[in-house]
Design a protein around this motif. Structure first.
Motif, mmCIF file in Angstrom:
data_model
loop_
_atom_site.group_PDB
_atom_site.id
_atom_site.type_symbol
_atom_site.label_atom_id
_atom_site.label_comp_id
_atom_site.label_asym_id
_atom_site.label_seq_id
_atom_site.Cartn_x
_atom_site.Cartn_y
_atom_site.Cartn_z
ATOM 1 N N ASN A 193 -0.504 9.741 0.616
ATOM 2 C CA ASN A 193 0.505 8.557 0.622
ATOM 3 C C ASN A 193 1.725 9.038 1.659
ATOM 4 O O ASN A 193 2.493 7.953 2.510
ATOM 5 C CB ASN A 193 1.286 8.412 -0.830
ATOM 6 N N ASP A 194 1.964 10.352 1.654
ATOM 7 C CA ASP A 194 3.108 10.820 2.322
ATOM 8 C C ASP A 194 2.868 11.492 3.558
ATOM 9 O O ASP A 194 3.522 11.593 4.470
ATOM 10 C CB ASP A 194 3.815 11.720 1.549
ATOM 11 N N SER B 189 -2.849 12.580 -4.214
ATOM 12 C CA SER B 189 -2.431 11.419 -4.029
ATOM 13 C C SER B 189 -1.034 11.202 -3.279
ATOM 14 O O SER B 189 -0.940 10.557 -2.283
ATOM 15 C CB SER B 189 -2.222 10.497 -5.261
ATOM 16 N N SER B 190 -0.443 12.452 -3.425
ATOM 17 C CA SER B 190 0.943 12.465 -2.717
ATOM 18 C C SER B 190 0.603 13.035 -1.156
ATOM 19 O O SER B 190 1.362 12.387 0.047
ATOM 20 C CB SER B 190 1.679 13.783 -3.299
ATOM 21 N N ARG C 293 0.922 -1.093 0.121
ATOM 22 C CA ARG C 293 0.169 0.061 -0.038
ATOM 23 C C ARG C 293 0.887 1.225 -0.002
ATOM 24 O O ARG C 293 0.272 2.372 -0.125
ATOM 25 C CB ARG C 293 -1.063 0.104 1.190
ATOM 26 N N LYS C 294 2.224 1.128 0.389
ATOM 27 C CA LYS C 294 3.018 2.291 -0.076
ATOM 28 C C LYS C 294 4.237 2.015 -1.230
ATOM 29 O O LYS C 294 4.136 0.955 -1.522
ATOM 30 C CB LYS C 294 3.971 2.451 1.277
ATOM 31 N N TYR C 295 4.863 3.028 -1.534
ATOM 32 C CA TYR C 295 5.541 2.924 -2.601
ATOM 33 C C TYR C 295 6.727 1.897 -2.426
ATOM 34 O O TYR C 295 7.470 1.781 -1.319
ATOM 35 C CB TYR C 295 6.365 4.192 -3.148
ATOM 36 N N TYR D 24 -9.651 7.400 -2.885
ATOM 37 C CA TYR D 24 -9.253 6.976 -1.331
ATOM 38 C C TYR D 24 -10.718 6.847 -0.442
ATOM 39 O O TYR D 24 -10.483 6.765 0.719
ATOM 40 C CB TYR D 24 -8.137 8.266 -0.595
ATOM 41 N N GLU E 65 -1.776 9.133 5.496
ATOM 42 C CA GLU E 65 -1.900 7.555 5.768
ATOM 43 C C GLU E 65 -0.786 7.405 7.019
ATOM 44 O O GLU E 65 -0.887 6.566 7.932
ATOM 45 C CB GLU E 65 -1.895 6.835 4.781
ATOM 46 N N THR F 20 0.002 4.381 -6.875
ATOM 47 C CA THR F 20 0.838 4.685 -5.679
ATOM 48 C C THR F 20 2.182 4.995 -6.230
ATOM 49 O O THR F 20 3.051 5.827 -6.070
ATOM 50 C CB THR F 20 1.034 3.789 -4.594
ATOM 51 N N SER G 248 -4.652 0.051 -6.805
ATOM 52 C CA SER G 248 -3.772 0.816 -5.821
ATOM 53 C C SER G 248 -2.257 1.129 -5.856
ATOM 54 O O SER G 248 -1.648 2.109 -6.043
ATOM 55 C CB SER G 248 -4.218 0.335 -4.567
#
Length: 245
Positions: free
Chosen positions: A144-145, A140-141, A58-60, A180, A148, A99, A95
């Motif tokens: 994600n950063d 989205s950034s 779910r993360k890069y 999301y 979350e 990501t 997803s």
């Protein structure tokens, strides 16, 4: 590149053929899925990945999760041949792609976050986000950063926008938030009046009204003046983060 084509048979009945991807896990996935299907077990991505692996995906991931995407495509194709639901795999694939696209097409917020009101971060119980979405719409950034990783609750996220920006960009914002499971109204969102800096004033007032102490406070804006105004009124026990330019 595919290794070979394999027949798919269940209880001696031929169901179709599938090409194996060039991954170490392909053979195991094939037999695991076949066995689960034949035994009428619950189908799902748990047949491919452990819980800890799913959390990481779910993360890069370095390498853009290429192997995992190949295995997901393989599983989805098996679902088409055997006629079982693969919606969870398709959702996970989307997803992962989102990501990794975000990581490559957007700047890394994490590297640009700067603690500005002290030299070292102090202990914080909660986290809050004050988001100038008109001038910073890389949704989205942000998820994600910041949202979350810091587990920021919806009611601790404050946004403001004037009518003109809302009219022009609302559909785009809502579409990106939909990925999301959110809408603008999921958060503390205020539609402001017309005028310069009105949204900035609303965000600052939200912050002052909360009288926060011992919290992580993220200010997402490119407006230098707004950053300075937040710095002036924040309590010293807060960790105030801004985006460095």
């Amino acid at each position: 590149m595919a290794l070979h084509k394999q027949k798919v048979s269940i209880e001696h009945k031929y169901r179709g053929s599938i090409e194996f991807p060039e991954t170490i896990e392909a053979k195991d996935i094939f037999f695991r899925v076949k066995q689960a299907y034949a035994n009428h077990e619950k189908m799902g991505i748990h047949l491919l990945f452990s819980k800890s692996k799913l959390q990481k995906l779910r993360k890069y991931q370095k390498g853009s999760s290429e192997t995992e995407l190949l295995n997901l495509d393989f599983y989805i194709e098996l679902g088409e041949i055997l006629n079982f639901n693969t919606q969870d795999a398709k959702k996970l694939k989307s997803s992962i792609v989102l990501t990794n696209d975000t990581a490559h097409s957007s700047f890394n917020i994490t590297k640009r976050l700067k603690l500005i009101n002290k030299k070292h971060k102090s202990k914080a119980i909660k986290s809050y986000l004050f988001w100038d979405i008109e001038n910073f719409s890389s949704i989205s950034s942000i998820f994600n950063d910041i949202i979350e990783p810091y587990s920021i609750d919806d009611h601790n996220i404050f946004l403001a926008a004037n009518p003109d920006s809302l009219y022009l960009k609302k559909a785009e914002w809502e579409a990106n938030l939909y990925d999301y499971g959110k809408t603008l109204n999921s958060f503390s969102f205020v539609k402001c009046a017309h005028g310069k800096d009105v949204a900035d004033d609303v965000l600052l007032q939200n912050f002052q009204d909360l009288r926060l102490k011992g919290s992580n406070v993220f200010i997402l804006t490119f407006d230098r003046e707004l950053k300075e105004r937040f710095t002036e009124v924040t309590h010293p026990s807060n960790n105030l983060f801004i985006l460095s330019t």
